[in-house]
Design a protein around this motif. Structure first.
Motif, PDB file in Angstrom:
ATOM      1  N   VAL A 102      -0.238  24.221 -36.560  1.00 25.30           N
ATOM      2  CA  VAL A 102      -0.482  23.495 -37.464  1.00 25.30           C
ATOM      3  C   VAL A 102      -1.392  22.493 -37.062  1.00 25.30           C
ATOM      4  O   VAL A 102      -1.262  21.290 -35.955  1.00 25.30           O
ATOM      5  CB  VAL A 102       0.458  23.298 -38.203  1.00 25.30           C
ATOM      6  CG1 VAL A 102       1.294  24.383 -38.316  1.00 25.30           C
ATOM      7  CG2 VAL A 102       2.247  22.467 -37.224  1.00 25.30           C
ATOM      8  N   GLY A 103      -1.695  21.213 -38.283  1.00 23.46           N
ATOM      9  CA  GLY A 103      -2.012  19.468 -37.937  1.00 23.46           C
ATOM     10  C   GLY A 103      -2.933  19.520 -37.287  1.00 23.46           C
ATOM     11  O   GLY A 103      -4.334  19.861 -38.049  1.00 23.46           O
ATOM     12  N   ASP A 104      -3.102  19.237 -36.253  1.00 22.43           N
ATOM     13  CA  ASP A 104      -4.179  19.117 -35.367  1.00 22.43           C
ATOM     14  C   ASP A 104      -4.138  19.206 -34.055  1.00 22.43           C
ATOM     15  O   ASP A 104      -3.399  19.025 -33.538  1.00 22.43           O
ATOM     16  CB  ASP A 104      -4.960  16.970 -35.596  1.00 22.43           C
ATOM     17  CG  ASP A 104      -4.793  16.486 -36.784  1.00 22.43           C
ATOM     18  OD1 ASP A 104      -3.766  16.109 -37.542  1.00 22.43           O
ATOM     19  OD2 ASP A 104      -6.225  16.687 -37.610  1.00 22.43           O
ATOM     20  N   SER A 105      -5.585  18.830 -33.306  1.00 20.07           N
ATOM     21  CA  SER A 105      -5.232  18.686 -31.760  1.00 20.07           C
ATOM     22  C   SER A 105      -5.989  17.268 -31.434  1.00 20.07           C
ATOM     23  O   SER A 105      -6.775  17.159 -32.097  1.00 20.07           O
ATOM     24  CB  SER A 105      -6.595  19.529 -31.357  1.00 20.07           C
ATOM     25  OG  SER A 105      -7.419  19.613 -30.890  1.00 20.07           O
ATOM     26  N   LEU A 106      -4.448  17.431 -30.367  1.00 18.88           N
ATOM     27  CA  LEU A 106      -4.911  15.248 -30.255  1.00 18.88           C
ATOM     28  C   LEU A 106      -5.245  15.231 -28.336  1.00 18.88           C
ATOM     29  O   LEU A 106      -4.438  15.528 -27.926  1.00 18.88           O
ATOM     30  CB  LEU A 106      -3.753  14.436 -30.455  1.00 18.88           C
ATOM     31  CG  LEU A 106      -3.584  15.087 -32.334  1.00 18.88           C
ATOM     32  CD1 LEU A 106      -2.151  14.233 -31.998  1.00 18.88           C
ATOM     33  CD2 LEU A 106      -4.835  13.822 -32.972  1.00 18.88           C
ATOM     34  N   VAL A 107      -5.738  14.359 -28.500  1.00 15.82           N
ATOM     35  CA  VAL A 107      -6.499  14.488 -26.642  1.00 15.82           C
ATOM     36  C   VAL A 107      -4.350  13.430 -26.435  1.00 15.82           C
ATOM     37  O   VAL A 107      -3.859  13.346 -26.803  1.00 15.82           O
ATOM     38  CB  VAL A 107      -7.050  13.194 -26.314  1.00 15.82           C
ATOM     39  CG1 VAL A 107      -7.349  12.540 -25.527  1.00 15.82           C
ATOM     40  CG2 VAL A 107      -7.994  13.119 -27.402  1.00 15.82           C
ATOM     41  N   GLU A 142      -3.337  11.507 -23.939  1.00 18.43           N
ATOM     42  CA  GLU A 142      -3.845  10.464 -23.209  1.00 18.43           C
ATOM     43  C   GLU A 142      -3.239  10.233 -21.516  1.00 18.43           C
ATOM     44  O   GLU A 142      -4.095   9.369 -20.597  1.00 18.43           O
ATOM     45  CB  GLU A 142      -2.443   9.624 -23.535  1.00 18.43           C
ATOM     46  CG  GLU A 142      -3.169   8.932 -25.172  1.00 18.43           C
ATOM     47  CD  GLU A 142      -2.487   8.089 -25.901  1.00 18.43           C
ATOM     48  OE1 GLU A 142      -2.449   6.554 -26.716  1.00 18.43           O
ATOM     49  OE2 GLU A 142      -1.092   7.473 -25.640  1.00 18.43           O
ATOM     50  N   SER A 160       5.735  21.216 -29.780  1.00 18.03           N
ATOM     51  CA  SER A 160       3.990  19.934 -29.182  1.00 18.03           C
ATOM     52  C   SER A 160       4.006  20.939 -28.326  1.00 18.03           C
ATOM     53  O   SER A 160       4.886  21.960 -27.033  1.00 18.03           O
ATOM     54  CB  SER A 160       4.193  19.092 -28.548  1.00 18.03           C
ATOM     55  OG  SER A 160       4.782  17.906 -29.714  1.00 18.03           O
ATOM     56  N   TRP A 213      -3.080  18.315 -26.869  1.00 21.19           N
ATOM     57  CA  TRP A 213      -1.623  18.257 -27.489  1.00 21.19           C
ATOM     58  C   TRP A 213      -2.378  19.137 -28.830  1.00 21.19           C
ATOM     59  O   TRP A 213      -2.518  19.175 -29.504  1.00 21.19           O
ATOM     60  CB  TRP A 213      -1.317  17.006 -28.379  1.00 21.19           C
ATOM     61  CG  TRP A 213       0.020  16.791 -26.650  1.00 21.19           C
ATOM     62  CD1 TRP A 213      -0.967  15.464 -26.575  1.00 21.19           C
ATOM     63  CD2 TRP A 213       0.748  17.239 -26.027  1.00 21.19           C
ATOM     64  NE1 TRP A 213       0.181  15.181 -25.027  1.00 21.19           N
ATOM     65  CE2 TRP A 213       0.879  15.764 -25.145  1.00 21.19           C
ATOM     66  CE3 TRP A 213       1.974  18.441 -26.565  1.00 21.19           C
ATOM     67  CZ2 TRP A 213       1.623  16.231 -24.086  1.00 21.19           C
ATOM     68  CZ3 TRP A 213       2.561  18.495 -25.470  1.00 21.19           C
ATOM     69  CH2 TRP A 213       2.735  16.966 -24.128  1.00 21.19           C
ATOM     70  N   THR A 241      -0.036  21.589 -31.693  1.00 24.19           N
ATOM     71  CA  THR A 241       2.074  21.685 -32.490  1.00 24.19           C
ATOM     72  C   THR A 241       1.847  22.952 -33.059  1.00 24.19           C
ATOM     73  O   THR A 241       1.537  23.628 -33.829  1.00 24.19           O
ATOM     74  CB  THR A 241       2.718  20.752 -33.942  1.00 24.19           C
ATOM     75  OG1 THR A 241       1.591  19.971 -33.593  1.00 24.19           O
ATOM     76  CG2 THR A 241       3.584  20.607 -34.044  1.00 24.19           C
ATOM     77  N   GLY A 291      -3.018  28.488 -40.012  1.00 20.16           N
ATOM     78  CA  GLY A 291      -3.628  28.497 -39.316  1.00 20.16           C
ATOM     79  C   GLY A 291      -3.956  29.202 -38.319  1.00 20.16           C
ATOM     80  O   GLY A 291      -3.512  30.665 -38.308  1.00 20.16           O
ATOM     81  N   GLY A 307      -3.002  24.816 -39.346  1.00 18.48           N
ATOM     82  CA  GLY A 307      -2.370  25.466 -40.934  1.00 18.48           C
ATOM     83  C   GLY A 307      -2.005  23.565 -41.131  1.00 18.48           C
ATOM     84  O   GLY A 307      -1.607  22.427 -41.063  1.00 18.48           O
TER      85      GLY A 307
END
Lengths: 216, 507
Positions: A96-101, A103, A125, A110, A112, A146, A140
């Motif tokens: 769901v949401g997004d895939s984030l780098v 850091e 996560s 990352w 979810t 998703g 999603g």
């Protein structure tokens, strides 16, 4: 017969008594010895069949083995106690949401994962390698289901590498099911009650303004 | 002797409630617009219906009294007291029609929670909420954080009856001499801060890989939620969703900023930082937060899993600031809070939530100013005890100017302090009576009444009905700082009591 006759017989009786005791003792010990002999024979047979593996010795100081794969659910992990810390788990969830780098972890992202249980919003996560991002064809969101992934990795109730958050460090990711993008059809009928009420409200507003002006 | 509300009073109150409902109808244009942009047709139809209901009901109420005239103080208490629950009730209609609430009472709970900036949510499947639903939830945060009446006054829709309305919403300090100017300053200041924060947060999220539309939507939502010390997030994993030190840093600054008195912010804005540094409330806040942070760190170190320095510095500090400013952002799940942290650390968080931040800010709680006044009063009492009879003890303090500690300030501070503590206790006892453990029940009750919303898990879609009602009342009363609501309750009771009942009994 006098004492001289008795004296001649005493040594003979002693020898006879000793002999009887010896026979009796041998009679008692012989079965046990035969049993040992049997055991000695069987153990020697076993050892002759299987070599003892020195690496298969029990170490009484060994801590519980965490390499055991624990097939669980996201709901269970979200309610986990500290005994789950560091366990190798397998879960299935919706991305769901997004895939984030990530850091702090070059080459990783990352995502979810949300629980697949109906009515559950439990999410966790997951840190995945960039090579697995290609599995995700949909995230999603509203009107979008998703991609479902199966993730195997180490669960941390409080992650020592990521400032204590709850997460899974994925070691392998597999695609379970592709995402679904739903297209919501525009239906004017659903807007009619709102349009009618807004129009009525505006009409009432004009009426109010008219009455207000009239009262002046 | 309590004065009753007359029929005329109810008509005037109804008129002004109608004005606020019409304003709410206009505000619902925002989620309709967002829904149309993102082609979310179902939410668009829901919010159009909600706007229609608010407009029709509001205009109908306005007709109760065509020219209401100036509001008396009693009528202002009625308007302010009812406004929060009436607007929440109408706001909950489009929410309840979504798939994310099991029932209308759950949607009403969320609406009250959003308006009071508590943001303990019972929403189901938050990760799949539409952009328009999220936009409405965060707009409610913004309006509630700035103040329903303040926002309405800044648009000039409350007519001439402004001063009594302003103070009945729990705002005692005037940033500017004129109340309407004060309201406009607060509104514009909040908008400016949120705009700048949106750009900053949105840019960070863009760099992290979010799509531009989502990055700036999340940016504006997080900016609203943090500056309004609301604590709402669009994703289930709260702030940990972003895994970004930059985002957490910006949110921490915004939370602290939101917890500072608007009048003091005006002083800083106009190049008078000395008044900020000398302020009694600021000094008390610094001392209180430092001491409690030390106690929290010491208590948290007792946990085997939460005692690492990185954990304490980042997540521990963030959680502490979130609790102290009554924001409610979490970097821990309620399960982690229960499992990882000793009960002492959780109670420290409850204590800082209970006290809250600065008066005249967006934060909730008892407020640092009141605690400082009570402490000063206690010191003054001790000084007068040890001083000769002929000595005259005077206590001066600095709070947006020089002030002398008088009986009225102490009485007002003690009243609100006692009411807050009583409410915390009543809510905690209710939680215990429903079978929850004491630490969780106390923390949850404090989170509701102080409008911080940092839940230990009791608030959920399946929580007991009675507890839901109690928590709604706690949030409502806490936002209005009790006096308005209790005064309203007394007036309504007196108004509905049959005339002559007391006289007959005495006869």
């Amino acid at each position: 017969m006098g004492p001289a006759g008795n004296t001649k017989l005493r040594p003979a009786w002693a020898v006879l008594r000793f002999a009887c005791a010896a026979v009796l003792l041998c009679g008692l010990l012989a079965p046990a010895k035969m049993a040992w002999a049997d055991e000695g024979a069987s153990s020697s047979d076993a050892s002759s069949q299987q070599e003892v593996d020195p690496s298969n010795r029990i170490n009484p100081r060994q801590t519980p083995d965490n390499s055991f794969l624990y097939d669980t659910s996201i709901d269970e992990l979200v309610q986990a106690d500290s005994s789950y810390q560091g366990n190798y788990v397998q879960v299935v969830g919706e991305v769901v949401g997004d895939s984030l780098v990530a850091e702090e972890d070059p080459g990783c992202h990352w995502i979810t994962l949300e629980s697949l249980e109906t009515g559950s919003s439990s999410s966790i996560s997951v840190l995945i390698d960039d090579k697995y991002l290609g599995y995700i064809d949909a995230y999603g969101r509203y009107n979008q289901v998703g991609t479902k992934l199966q993730v195997r990795g180490t669960f941390y109730l409080t992650c020592p590498s990521h400032e204590g958050i709850m997460d899974i460090h994925a070691e392998s990711v597999q695609l379970v099911e592709n995402g679904i993008k739903e297209h919501e059809q525009f239906d004017i009928a659903t807007f009619i009650p709102g349009i009618v009420l807004v129009a009525f409200g505006i009409a009432l507003t004009f009426l109010y303004n008219y009455l207000h002006e009239k009262e002046r | 002797m309590w004065q009753r509300f007359t029929l005329y009073d109810f008509r005037v109150i109804g008129h002004y409630l109608g004005v606020l409902l019409v304003f709410e109808a206009v505000a619902m244009a925002a989620p309709v617009l967002v829904a149309l942009i993102f082609q979310e047709w179902n939410p668009a139809s829901r919010y159009l219906l909600g706007a229609g209901i608010a407009l029709t009901l509001g205009t109908g109420l306005r007709m109760l009294r065509i020219s209401p005239g100036r509001l008396s103080r009693q009528q202002a208490i009625g308007v302010t007291g009812f406004a929060w629950i009436v607007l929440s009730a109408v706001s909950a209609i489009p929410l309840a029609m979504s798939m994310h609430y099991d029932s209308y009472p759950n949607a009403l709970f969320d609406a009250v929670s959003a308006f009071t900036t508590t943001d303990a949510s019972v929403l189901v499947d938050i990760n799949h909420v539409s952009h328009s639903d999220n936009m409405w939830r965060f707009i409610m945060n913004f309006v509630g954080g700035v103040g329903l009446v303040v926002v309405a006054m800044s648009f000039g829709i409350m007519g001439n009856s402004t001063s009594s309305l302003y103070s009945s919403e729990g705002r005692g300090e005037h940033v500017l001499p004129n109340v309407v100017q004060t309201a406009r300053f607060i509104f514009r200041f909040a908008i400016s801060v949120i705009l700048i924060a949106t750009i900053l947060i949105g840019t960070v999220l863009l760099v992290l890989g979010m799509q531009p539309d989502r990055a700036y939507l999340h940016g504006i939502w997080l900016a609203m939620a943090s500056f309004m010390t609301a604590g709402l997030t669009p994703m289930a994993t709260s702030v940990t969703y972003y895994h970004s030190l930059a985002v957490e840093g910006i949110l921490m600054v915004l939370m602290v900023y939101g917890g500072i008195n608007f009048a003091l912010q005006n002083e800083i804005w106009h190049g008078r930082p000395r008044m900020f540094l000398r302020d009694n409330e600021v000094q008390a806040g610094v001392v209180w937060w430092l001491v409690m942070l030390l106690v929290f760190i010491t208590a948290a170190c007792g946990s085997a899993l939460a005692n690492g320095l990185p954990v304490l510095m980042r997540t521990g500090l963030f959680t502490f600031v979130s609790a102290a400013t009554t924001t409610g952002f979490t970097m821990f799940t309620s399960n982690q809070l229960a499992v990882l942290y000793p009960s002492g650390a959780v109670l420290v968080l409850a204590l800082v939530m209970a006290v809250g931040a600065s008066a005249g800010s967006t934060a909730g709680g008892i407020k640092l100013n009141r605690i400082a006044i009570v402490v000063k009063s206690a010191v003054e009492t001790m000084r007068s005890t040890v001083s000769p009879d002929s000595a005259r003890i005077v206590t001066n303090y600095s709070h947006i100017g020089k002030r002398r500690l008088g009986e009225d300030e102490v009485k007002a501070a003690m009243t609100v302090l006692i009411l807050f503590i009583s409410t915390y206790a009543i809510g905690a006892l209710a939680g215990i009576a429903y079978g929850y453990d004491a630490t969780s029940a106390i923390t949850e009750s404090v989170a509701m009444a102080s409008n911080s919303g940092m839940s230990t898990g009791i608030v959920s879609p399946v929580m007991p009905e009675g507890l839901r009602v109690i928590y709604i009342l706690e949030m409502w009363a806490g936002r209005l700082e009790f006096v308005t609501l209790l005064a309203l309750a007394c007036k309504i009771f007196v108004s509905v009591k049959p005339r002559g009942l007391g006289r007959r009994r005495r006869g």
